[in-house]
Design a protein around this motif. Structure first.
Motif, PDB file in Angstrom:
ATOM      1  N   VAL A 151       0.488  -1.122   0.125  1.00 18.93           N
ATOM      2  CA  VAL A 151       0.063  -0.252   0.062  1.00 18.93           C
ATOM      3  C   VAL A 151       0.851   1.312  -0.084  1.00 18.93           C
ATOM      4  O   VAL A 151       1.930   1.263   1.070  1.00 18.93           O
ATOM      5  N   GLU A 172       0.867   6.385  -8.402  1.00 16.37           N
ATOM      6  CA  GLU A 172      -0.166   5.924  -9.256  1.00 16.37           C
ATOM      7  C   GLU A 172       0.397   5.166 -10.449  1.00 16.37           C
ATOM      8  O   GLU A 172       0.016   4.071 -10.992  1.00 16.37           O
ATOM      9  N   ARG A 207       1.430   1.869  -9.180  1.00 13.98           N
ATOM     10  CA  ARG A 207       0.240   0.808  -9.292  1.00 13.98           C
ATOM     11  C   ARG A 207       0.093   0.435 -10.539  1.00 13.98           C
ATOM     12  O   ARG A 207      -0.394  -0.853 -10.808  1.00 13.98           O
ATOM     13  N   THR A 267       0.263  -2.616  -4.955  1.00 16.15           N
ATOM     14  CA  THR A 267      -1.058  -3.234  -4.984  1.00 16.15           C
ATOM     15  C   THR A 267      -2.265  -2.155  -5.186  1.00 16.15           C
ATOM     16  O   THR A 267      -3.288  -2.123  -5.763  1.00 16.15           O
ATOM     17  N   GLU A 268      -2.173  -1.041  -4.008  1.00 17.15           N
ATOM     18  CA  GLU A 268      -3.148  -0.013  -4.041  1.00 17.15           C
ATOM     19  C   GLU A 268      -2.375   1.436  -3.608  1.00 17.15           C
ATOM     20  O   GLU A 268      -1.477   1.470  -2.828  1.00 17.15           O
ATOM     21  N   VAL A 294      -3.268   5.002  -1.742  1.00 16.21           N
ATOM     22  CA  VAL A 294      -4.416   5.593  -0.663  1.00 16.21           C
ATOM     23  C   VAL A 294      -3.778   7.201  -0.413  1.00 16.21           C
ATOM     24  O   VAL A 294      -2.752   7.403  -0.350  1.00 16.21           O
ATOM     25  N   ARG A 325      -4.878   1.867   6.649  1.00  8.66           N
ATOM     26  CA  ARG A 325      -5.262   1.019   5.688  1.00  8.66           C
ATOM     27  C   ARG A 325      -4.367  -0.427   5.633  1.00  8.66           C
ATOM     28  O   ARG A 325      -4.497  -1.418   5.549  1.00  8.66           O
TER      29      ARG A 325
END
Length: 249
Positions: free
Chosen positions: A120, A168, A171, A177-178, A180, A188
């Motif tokens: 993350v 971004e 990703r 993976t993500e 935030v 998270r």
């Protein structure tokens, strides 16, 4: 201490803790990282959460530390070998590894991301190889793992041009993976680690092993390993309880 180890509710947390130098890696840090991975091997640890203290996750090797060494080549060899060995052990653990990263992930810092299973990233995070900027070359397993994660041409672009990736872009390329919002990162990453800790530890660990080992064996060997593993899994109490719950719906 350059690396902190904490354990709560099935989650073992490894924190790089040199925020004054962007968690850059020196020999004491490499040794403490190895000790933390040993602690993570304990059976009651179901998930490992990897984070960095302060505003930046990891700026790579501590340039000042190896310039100050009596023999920089020997120092760098020991540092690169030690960090890589610890991270290889971490990626080989039969349990998920979650990383929460922010700020900067540069040089050997990429090796931590590449050895985690779920990553993350805070939205403001920047990813960069950085080695060529000081006339050095990839280490800590980055040249082996990066092309497997994002492809050879993209890995070469990062290594040769000095391109910096946004969170971004990382990703989109499959490096994380993500993404935030920055203020949501800690929550998270902790929530993901907690959810995995509450899951079927045996099955998750074996799924991780099968996927990570698939690059190093033939398709036939991988298929045989899958068949052997699922046959063994169905006999475990973990699987039997979950199968019973599933069929009772």
């Amino acid at each position: 201490m350059s690396v902190r180890w904490e354990y709560t509710g099935g989650v073992g947390r490894i924190t790089l803790d040199r925020p004054e130098v962007a968690n850059a890696l020196d020999l004491p840090t490499a040794r403490e990282l190895a000790e933390a991975v040993t602690a993570a091997e304990a059976g009651d640890v179901r998930v490992v959460l990897l984070t960095g203290a302060g505003a930046r996750f990891c700026a790579g090797g501590d340039v000042g530390s190896f310039l100050a060494a009596e023999e920089p080549p020997e120092y760098l060899h020991e540092l690169a070998s030690g960090v890589e060995a610890a991270l290889r052990r971490l990626s080989g653990l039969p349990k998920p590894v979650v990383a929460g990263v922010r700020g900067a992930v540069a040089g050997a810092g990429l090796a931590f991301v590449l050895n985690a299973d779920v990553v993350v990233a805070a939205r403001s995070t920047k990813f960069r190889m950085a080695y060529a900027g000081i006339g050095l070359t990839p280490d800590c397993g980055v040249s082996y793992l990066l092309p497997r994660a994002i492809g050879t041409q993209r890995a070469l672009e990062l290594a040769l041009t000095g391109r910096t990736l946004s969170a971004e872009e990382a990703r989109e390329w499959g490096l994380v993976t993500e993404v935030v919002d920055d203020d949501a990162l800690d929550g998270r990453a902790a929530a993901l680690a907690g959810a995995l800790a509450d899951g079927p530890a045996g099955a998750l660990g074996q799924a991780k092993r099968l996927i990570r080992s698939s690059f190093e064996v033939s398709r036939a060997r991988s298929a045989a390993d899958e068949a052997e593993t699922i046959a063994a899994a169905v006999r475990t109490s973990e699987a039997q309880q979950l199968i019973e719950r599933f069929t009772a719906r």
